[in-house]
Design a protein around this motif. Structure first.
Motif, PDB file in Angstrom:
ATOM      1  N   ALA A 217       0.833  -1.207   0.000  1.00 61.40           N
ATOM      2  CA  ALA A 217       0.000   0.000   0.000  1.00 61.40           C
ATOM      3  C   ALA A 217       0.860   1.246   0.000  1.00 61.40           C
ATOM      4  O   ALA A 217       1.922   1.302   0.637  1.00 61.40           O
ATOM      5  CB  ALA A 217      -0.909  -0.003   1.226  1.00 61.40           C
ATOM      6  N   GLY A 218       0.404   2.265  -0.731  1.00 63.74           N
ATOM      7  CA  GLY A 218       1.093   3.547  -0.741  1.00 63.74           C
ATOM      8  C   GLY A 218       2.198   3.662  -1.759  1.00 63.74           C
ATOM      9  O   GLY A 218       2.848   4.701  -1.853  1.00 63.74           O
ATOM     10  N   LYS A 219       2.453   2.588  -2.535  1.00 62.72           N
ATOM     11  CA  LYS A 219       3.510   2.627  -3.543  1.00 62.72           C
ATOM     12  C   LYS A 219       2.900   2.485  -4.925  1.00 62.72           C
ATOM     13  O   LYS A 219       1.932   1.751  -5.124  1.00 62.72           O
ATOM     14  CB  LYS A 219       4.526   1.505  -3.307  1.00 62.72           C
TER      15      LYS A 219
ATOM     16  N   ASN B 180       6.727  -0.504  -6.841  1.00 57.65           N
ATOM     17  CA  ASN B 180       6.518  -1.780  -6.168  1.00 57.65           C
ATOM     18  C   ASN B 180       7.268  -2.908  -6.881  1.00 57.65           C
ATOM     19  O   ASN B 180       7.917  -3.747  -6.249  1.00 57.65           O
ATOM     20  CB  ASN B 180       5.018  -2.094  -6.126  1.00 57.65           C
ATOM     21  N   ILE B 181       7.196  -2.919  -8.224  1.00 56.12           N
ATOM     22  CA  ILE B 181       7.909  -3.932  -9.011  1.00 56.12           C
ATOM     23  C   ILE B 181       9.415  -3.784  -8.824  1.00 56.12           C
ATOM     24  O   ILE B 181      10.135  -4.772  -8.617  1.00 56.12           O
ATOM     25  CB  ILE B 181       7.546  -3.816 -10.503  1.00 56.12           C
ATOM     26  N   ILE B 182       9.912  -2.552  -8.884  1.00 58.07           N
ATOM     27  CA  ILE B 182      11.354  -2.313  -8.751  1.00 58.07           C
ATOM     28  C   ILE B 182      11.849  -2.756  -7.383  1.00 58.07           C
ATOM     29  O   ILE B 182      12.857  -3.468  -7.262  1.00 58.07           O
ATOM     30  CB  ILE B 182      11.674  -0.822  -8.990  1.00 58.07           C
TER      31      ILE B 182
END
Length: 605
Positions: free
Chosen positions: A386-388, A393-395
């Motif tokens: 959450a929050g990204k 998030n993938i990186i």
């Protein structure tokens, strides 16, 4: 990396630079080369084009402006590390572009347009050629290394087929016939041979008879049906077709001719002709779902300035992998996975979905679909937080997996290259390494290249390599890299930065494919990278799940990987040389899945 036939080389000290160039180009163009040693997806001239494309897409409200800063950062880094690019600039790079530039988008575009003209592909390529000739004569191997990589990246992005470059390289330097190689000035002949001149092409295919049902529409795709091959006016083309056994005995098939159109070589022309057939077949499938228009893989290609046509077959696509397990090994690894795999619930479902998507990619042959599916696989596998943003998030999830074994993969590939060169001499030298009783050969290579007490043994290897200048150069490079922790840390940090840039590029390309239908010229390179990333993450996740950790969720696996990566970075920040027992930090995971229940202490008496 392979040691190619040099029987027509007249070996002398002055020709060493040319031989090193030929060997490095052979490695750059081999489709199974480790990604670290492959040509970059983009270099300075084409990063300029990418920046302008992003600005245009921002203005058209297709992507957010925040996408621009990362490509600008990569462009600046690329130019600062490119002697040719810096030589062509009229002013320092800061006069053209800055990371923190607050000017209007239109002003940025004008400056980048000026930079793009300054670094236009042909201007840049010509300067690379000039510098390469000098570097080969002066035997400056690091300069030859840098120029070879940039020349290859430039030619591929200009539209030259990697398969064509590889064929011309082998024919000129490594075939048993042809002109003897005896002087470094012969590089000029080769560069003239690979220069990207435009030609006119016709391409002949054997296509299913279903194409006759859309005969009235073929002109729109520059396609013509040939009912009788004897009608072909070009006698040499007809003669070549009749010599091809796999183009005879047509059953429910016919010949078609695609063209005329312009191209740079016979393989890129073959690929371009297939795109015309693909477009026709896909449109036809919208109206008729039961069967598709299909064609045989071999084509006959006519080039305007060649005396004779040529028969061509394209290499396998970018999803092709070099080092699969053999069938027996694969079955054993599958059994270990089924016995020890500990994922449960939704994590198990997501992992199964990723394997399904991976299978779809391997069986598909349309690179656009492969890229979209590979990215979907990464999104499915990597837990969301959450929050990204999606890309961050993938990186954050991918980088630890893709960096933690980076140095080990370099050493492992060197070990493989050494045994490919001469397994008997490699085995003889590696068995002399100190502190390596009963160890694997990758560990022995690590000791050979990193430990001061093996200096004399390294010199023995250098002497044995003789005319294999590239493998000797690689040994020097890796030995220097492993000389202390700071160099390893800097290399991993650079690798991490490049991975982040490439993941963002894959994400942008995927979004533009889905939302605007636009396709990048370097999409095959992105598919190769995305496939490699997915495989590395998937196998590492399986190892953690099957290891003594017995992680039951993907969230646990990614957290464990992140902590392992932090442990490695913390270790490398402690100054000092690399010791023999530091190998455990370099090799964080085993090569294969582990059956933790069958450790030696659990065996029954």
């Amino acid at each position: 990396m392979k040691f190619q036939n040099i029987s027509k080389w007249k070996i002398s000290p002055e020709i060493e630079g040319l031989l090193f160039f030929a060997q490095r180009m052979d490695e750059l163009l081999w489709k199974y080369t480790l990604d670290t040693y492959k040509p970059a997806a983009l270099n300075a001239p084409f990063l300029c084009s990418e920046v302008l494309s992003i600005i245009k897409n921002i203005e058209n409200e297709l992507i957010d402006e925040q996408n621009l800063s990362h490509v600008v950062e990569e462009l600046i880094w690329s130019i600062k590390n490119d002697k040719v690019a810096k030589k062509l600039l009229d002013m320092p790079i800061d006069f053209y572009i800055k990371i923190d530039d607050q000017s209007k988008l239109s002003e940025k575009r004008l400056k980048i347009e000026a930079l793009q003209k300054t670094l236009s592909p042909f201007r840049y390529l010509n300067q690379c050629f000039q510098d390469l000739i000098i570097s080969i004569n002066e035997i400056k191997k690091q300069e030859i290394e840098n120029l070879s990589r940039n020349i290859t990246t430039t030619l591929i992005n200009m539209g030259v087929s990697k398969q064509s470059l590889s064929w011309k390289l082998k024919k000129y330097f490594f075939s048993s016939d042809g002109k003897e190689i005896e002087h470094p000035s012969q590089i000029i002949d080769f560069l003239q041979n690979i220069y990207p001149y435009s030609h006119e092409f016709h391409v002949y295919f054997v296509v299913s008879d279903l194409i006759k049902s859309v005969k009235e529409s073929l002109d729109a795709f520059s396609i013509e049906i040939i009912d009788n091959i004897d009608e072909i006016q070009e006698n040499k083309t007809l003669e070549l077709i009749k010599l091809q056994d796999d183009l005879k005995n047509l059953t429910n098939e016919c010949f078609v001719r695609v063209g005329p159109f312009s191209g740079l070589d016979v393989y890129s022309a073959h690929s371009k002709a297939i795109k015309y057939l693909d477009q026709l077949s896909d449109l036809f499938t919208l109206f008729y779902h039961r069967k598709q228009i299909s064609w045989r893989p071999k084509a006959i290609v006519e080039q305007c300035c060649l005396d004779r046509p040529v028969a061509t077959i394209l290499n396998n696509g970018p999803m092709d992998k070099p080092f699969d397990f053999n069938a027996d090994k694969a079955s054993k690894e599958l059994n270990k996975l089924l016995i020890n795999f500990s994922l449960r619930g939704s994590s198990r479902d997501r992992f199964n979905r990723v394997t399904d998507l991976h299978g779809i990619c391997v069986s598909a042959d349309v690179v656009d679909n492969q890229l979209v599916t590979l990215w979907t696989s990464l999104e499915t596998l990597i837990p969301s937080k959450a929050g990204k943003s999606k890309i961050n998030n993938i990186i954050n999830g991918a980088v630890p997996f893709l960096s933690i074994n980076y140095i080990y993969r370099i050493v492992e590939r060197f070990s493989h290259d050494l045994f490919t060169w001469n397994k008997w001499k490699a085995r003889k030298i590696l068995k002399k390494t100190t502190k390596a009783p009963n160890s694997d050969f990758t560990f022995r290579c690590f000791l050979l290249l990193s430990q001061p007490e093996n200096n004399e043994l390294r010199n023995e290897l250098y002497a044995e390599l003789r005319d294999f200048h590239l493998l000797r150069f690689r040994a020097f490079q890796i030995s220097d890299l492993l000389s202390n922790k700071e160099k390893i840390l800097n290399r991993i940090n650079l690798h991490e930065t490049k991975v982040k840039w490439q993941l963002r590029r894959i994400y942008r390309t995927r979004n533009l494919l889905v939302h605007s239908g636009s396709r990048s010229s370097y999409i095959e390179t992105l598919v190769e990278n995305a496939h490699e990333y997915l495989d590395q993450i998937t196998f590492s996740a399986m190892m953690i799940s099957c290891d003594s950790y017995q992680a039951t969720s993907l969230d646990q696996i990614f957290e464990i990987s992140n902590l392992k990566y932090q442990k490695l970075i913390k270790f490398l920040k402690n100054e000092g040389p690399i010791r023999a027992d530091d190998y455990s930090f370099i090799k964080n995971n085993s090569d294969n899945l582990r059956d933790y229940r069958n450790e030696y202490w659990t065996e029954k008496p």
